[in-house]
Design a protein around this motif. Structure first.
Motif, short mmCIF file in Angstrom:
data_model
loop_
_atom_site.label_atom_id
_atom_site.label_comp_id
_atom_site.label_asym_id
_atom_site.label_seq_id
_atom_site.Cartn_x
_atom_site.Cartn_y
_atom_site.Cartn_z
N ASP A 213 0.82 -1.22 0.00
CA ASP A 213 0.00 0.00 0.00
C ASP A 213 0.85 1.27 0.00
O ASP A 213 0.31 2.37 -0.15
N LEU A 214 2.15 1.12 0.14
CA LEU A 214 3.03 2.30 0.18
C LEU A 214 3.79 2.49 -1.13
O LEU A 214 4.69 3.32 -1.20
N MET A 215 3.46 1.72 -2.15
CA MET A 215 4.15 1.84 -3.43
C MET A 215 3.77 3.17 -4.10
O MET A 215 2.70 3.74 -3.86
N ASP A 216 4.68 3.66 -4.94
CA ASP A 216 4.40 4.91 -5.65
C ASP A 216 3.17 4.76 -6.53
O ASP A 216 2.88 3.68 -7.06
N LYS A 217 2.46 5.89 -6.70
CA LYS A 217 1.27 5.87 -7.56
C LYS A 217 1.67 5.48 -8.98
O LYS A 217 2.71 5.89 -9.48
N GLY A 218 0.82 4.69 -9.59
CA GLY A 218 1.12 4.25 -10.95
C GLY A 218 1.93 2.97 -11.00
O GLY A 218 2.20 2.45 -12.09
N THR A 219 2.31 2.49 -9.84
CA THR A 219 3.06 1.23 -9.80
C THR A 219 2.27 0.23 -8.98
O THR A 219 1.43 0.60 -8.15
N ASP A 220 2.54 -1.04 -9.22
CA ASP A 220 1.88 -2.09 -8.44
C ASP A 220 2.82 -3.28 -8.30
O ASP A 220 3.89 -3.31 -8.91
N ALA A 221 2.39 -4.26 -7.52
CA ALA A 221 3.24 -5.42 -7.21
C ALA A 221 2.73 -6.68 -7.90
O ALA A 221 3.10 -7.79 -7.51
N VAL A 222 1.90 -6.52 -8.92
CA VAL A 222 1.29 -7.70 -9.57
C VAL A 222 2.35 -8.63 -10.14
O VAL A 222 2.29 -9.85 -9.97
N VAL A 240 -0.65 -6.32 4.00
CA VAL A 240 -0.71 -4.88 4.28
C VAL A 240 -0.68 -4.74 5.80
O VAL A 240 -1.65 -5.10 6.49
N ASN A 241 0.41 -4.23 6.30
CA ASN A 241 0.56 -4.09 7.75
C ASN A 241 0.01 -2.75 8.21
O ASN A 241 -0.27 -1.85 7.41
N ARG A 242 -0.07 -2.62 9.51
CA ARG A 242 -0.48 -1.33 10.06
C ARG A 242 0.60 -0.29 9.80
O ARG A 242 1.80 -0.60 9.83
N SER A 243 0.17 0.91 9.57
CA SER A 243 1.13 2.00 9.41
C SER A 243 1.65 2.43 10.77
O SER A 243 1.09 2.04 11.81
N GLN A 244 2.71 3.23 10.77
CA GLN A 244 3.25 3.71 12.04
C GLN A 244 2.21 4.52 12.79
O GLN A 244 2.12 4.48 14.03
N ALA A 245 1.38 5.26 12.02
CA ALA A 245 0.30 6.06 12.64
C ALA A 245 -0.71 5.14 13.33
O ALA A 245 -1.18 5.43 14.44
N ASP A 246 -1.04 4.01 12.65
CA ASP A 246 -1.97 3.05 13.26
C ASP A 246 -1.40 2.48 14.55
O ASP A 246 -2.10 2.30 15.55
N ILE A 247 -0.08 2.19 14.51
CA ILE A 247 0.58 1.63 15.70
C ILE A 247 0.54 2.64 16.84
O ILE A 247 0.24 2.30 17.99
N ASN A 248 0.84 3.89 16.50
CA ASN A 248 0.83 4.94 17.53
C ASN A 248 -0.56 5.12 18.12
O ASN A 248 -0.70 5.47 19.30
N LYS A 249 -1.60 4.90 17.30
CA LYS A 249 -2.98 5.06 17.76
C LYS A 249 -3.54 3.78 18.40
O LYS A 249 -4.71 3.75 18.79
N ASN A 250 -2.65 2.77 18.47
CA ASN A 250 -3.08 1.47 19.02
C ASN A 250 -4.29 0.89 18.30
O ASN A 250 -5.25 0.41 18.91
N VAL A 251 -4.22 0.96 16.97
CA VAL A 251 -5.32 0.40 16.18
C VAL A 251 -5.42 -1.09 16.44
O VAL A 251 -4.41 -1.81 16.41
N ASP A 252 -6.60 -1.57 16.70
CA ASP A 252 -6.83 -2.96 17.02
C ASP A 252 -6.39 -3.87 15.87
O ASP A 252 -6.62 -3.56 14.70
N MET A 253 -5.76 -4.98 16.20
CA MET A 253 -5.22 -5.89 15.18
C MET A 253 -6.34 -6.53 14.38
O MET A 253 -6.21 -6.79 13.19
N ILE A 254 -7.45 -6.82 15.02
CA ILE A 254 -8.58 -7.41 14.31
C ILE A 254 -9.10 -6.43 13.26
O ILE A 254 -9.39 -6.81 12.12
N ALA A 255 -9.17 -5.16 13.65
CA ALA A 255 -9.60 -4.13 12.69
C ALA A 255 -8.58 -4.00 11.56
O ALA A 255 -8.95 -3.82 10.40
#
Length: 609
Positions: A213-222, A240-255
């Motif tokens: 999800d962090l790849m440059d626009k116009g590129t993909d990993a297909v 797709v892992n949690r972003s650093q912002a998600d980690i800082n916000k303690n985003v639930d792993m199930i979510a």
């Protein structure tokens, strides 16, 4: 199938507890034969986030630089109910329900082994997590590959980490989970580079792409996910892992897992791949594959265990039993070793082992040959007989038979038998000393203790020396007895020719004629030969009685008597085993315990089926 993964989990824990980490060692290793999934990736590849996604918990240390500095054996156990907890092998009976404390314990246990430095250690940490939200799976999280050493690390850290990772993944039983970020060229991926070196055909490598999800626009990993960029035997899996912002916000792993599923399902480029993407799919695929690999390896592992147990038991038997701590135990050990040596020595003498036949050869060949070399006929030559007879008569010639002359001739002949008799005593002594050397070399327990070996040898030689002196006295007495008292009947049975007794009508000088002296010489020779034949039988009896029989009866009696008077320290000094052998025995005993435990675990699983 779940029991197979549980079985490997138990064996891995036993390996770690008993010091088998699969490192280079002179001891056989069970760890290397166990199927393992090793997680490999460069720093900042998202390796920790992938593991946390599979587990569904935040539990791994985070930070810059090398965070994972020891292998982490992560064992996941699916359980019923809602309660989730973790256990460390080094903290038995302690359950962690707060996974923030799990993270702290991983850091603390790492510091206990490596100190508060940035060094690495190959000794693994074992962590078991029990949860209804995991699959049965075991992973080994390895330190992240790096290209440069940071402050506080030795220059060799780059090579040290690479060598540690390679030591795991180069083994044919290791499944490689290669983590690579999608926003970097695969050609520069640390994980792909090192896995390609040990698994060039990609037969045991699972590729995982992170940061899609962090790849440059116009590129993909297909192209990467469909294996066109780098083909592996198993399909690539994107996460797709949690972003650093998600980690800082303690985003639930199930979510976070739900958002991951939505990302692949709703992104046009990946929609056709969504069914085999995501951390949940990754966990299930790995669990299923690990079960299959374990099932295929079990017969080989059983064979290895049985073979190694036999080898370890054999080597331990060769090394002998460990030394007892108390004085009584030490005394018993020494006496038992002496008993074994004494038994081996007797077997040599009795013909069970070779060597004893040489004693008989002394009596059957050497003694007769030595007696024959005495050449009594030359000693009883005409000149010698005349000389001794004349000297024995003195100033007054003998009247009837020259008795004193006879005695002198006989005694001077018999006394020469002392030489062969003495030589026979020494010859048997030399053989018995040689048999002591042989018996010592054939007593495995004496090889353990150099000082006891010397003490036993010296004690045996001292006993043999005493026996030789007793034998010498007894054997030479046999000769002396023959000299001191002649067998009268021999002479009485001789034909009584008047000339042999002396004819008064003859001149006194006629009694010294050749014919008369020749008859005297012949008579004395016959008597001496009769005595020789007798001594040829009695000398061996004396030697066997005083030396062979006595050695079999009491070779170490004096030594054992003195042994009972010694204190524990003195006894201990005799049992001065080589420290290297003591260390080897202790290590072998621990490794044998591991293999027996493994054998029992595998048998339990086999019977349950």
């Amino acid at each position: 199938m779940e029991s197979l993964i549980s079985l490997v989990n138990k064996l891995q824990r036993a390996c770690t507890a008993l010091g088998d980490h699969g490192e280079e060692s002179a001891l056989p290793t069970l760890w290397d034969s166990l199927p393992t999934i090793a997680v490999v990736g460069g720093q900042s590849s998202g390796k920790s986030s992938v593991l946390e996604s599979i587990v569904g918990k935040d539990f791994l240390p985070r930070g810059s630089g090398i965070v994972t500095r020891r292998p982490l054996v992560l064992q996941l156990h699916k359980i019923d109910g809602e309660r989730e907890y973790a256990e460390f092998m080094h903290l038995p009976r302690k359950r962690f329900t707060d996974f923030a404390l799990v993270r702290k314990e991983i850091q603390d246990e790492t510091d206990r082994e490596t100190g508060r430095t940035k060094q690495i250690s190959p000794v693994p940490i074992h962590l078991s997590i029990y949860s209804p939200n995991v699959v049965n799976l075991t992973l080994v999280d390895l330190p992240g590959l790096t290209k440069v050493a940071v402050e506080g690390q030795p220059d060799s850290i780059v090579a040290d980490i690479e060598n540690m990772v390679r030591s795991y993944i180069e083994k044919p039983n290791c499944i490689i989970l290669a983590i690579s970020p999608a926003n970097q060229d695969l050609a520069t991926s640390d994980a792909i580079k090192i896995s390609r070196e040990v698994d060039p055909k990609g037969e045991r490598t699972f590729g995982v792409l992170t940061k899609i999800d962090l790849m440059d626009k116009g590129t993909d990993a297909v192209d990467m996910l469909e294996g066109r960029s780098y083909r592996l035997q198993y399909p690539w899996i994107g996460v797709v892992n949690r972003s650093q912002a998600d980690i800082n916000k303690n985003v639930d792993m199930i979510a976070a897992r739900r958002r991951e599923r939505e990302y692949f399902a709703n992104t046009p480029e990946y929609k056709h791949l969504a069914h085999r993407m995501g951390s949940e799919h990754l966990g299930k695929i790995l669990s299923k594959h690990l079960e299959q690999v374990i099932k295929s390896r079990i017969p080989g592992i059983q064979s290895l265990i049985n073979k190694t147990i036999a080898e370890l038991e054999g080597e331990l038997n060769r090394l002998g039993k460990p030394i007892a701590a108390d004085a009584g135990g030490k005394l018993y050990a020494i006496v038992e070793i002496c008993r074994i040596f004494d038994q081996i020595y007797k077997e040599h003498l009795d013909g069970v082992r070779p060597g004893g036949e040489k004693v008989y050869n002394v009596f059957d060949a050497q003694l007769p040959a030595a007696l024959k070399r005495l050449q009594f006929d030359k000693h009883l030559s005409m000149e010698n007989v005349r000389k001794l007879i004349t000297e024995a008569d003195g100033y007054q010639p003998h009247l009837i038979a020259p008795e004193q002359g006879y005695r002198r001739l006989i005694e001077s002949s018999l006394v020469s038998i002392r030489g062969p008799a003495d030589a026979s005593v020494d010859a048997v002594h030399a053989i018995m000393k040689d048999l002591v050397h042989k018996a010592i070399n054939e007593t495995p327990e004496l090889k353990q203790y150099p000082t006891l070996r010397v003490e036993v040898a010296n004690a045996a030689f001292e006993s043999l020396e005493r026996m030789r002196e007793e034998s010498r006295k007894s054997t030479l007495k046999l000769v002396d007895m023959e000299c001191s008292y002649l067998t009268v009947d021999f002479f009485r049975k001789l034909p009584q020719d008047i000339e042999k007794g002396g004819n008064p009508a003859h001149s006194i000088f006629d009694r010294y004629n050749d014919s008369y002296l020749r008859r005297i010489g012949t008579t004395v020779l016959a008597y001496v030969n009769m005595v020789c034949a007798s001594l040829r039988n009695s000398i061996p009896k004396s030697i066997v009685y005083c030396q062979v029989r006595e050695a079999k009866r009491s070779l170490l009696d004096h030594f054992l008597t003195e042994l009972g008077k010694k204190e524990a320290k003195q006894l201990g000094s005799m049992l001065d085993e080589d420290p290297a052998i003591m260390e080897r025995r202790a290590a072998l005993a621990k490794r044998l315990e591991l293999y027996r435990s493994a054998q029992a675990e595998i048998d339990a699983v086999a019977w349950s089926k």
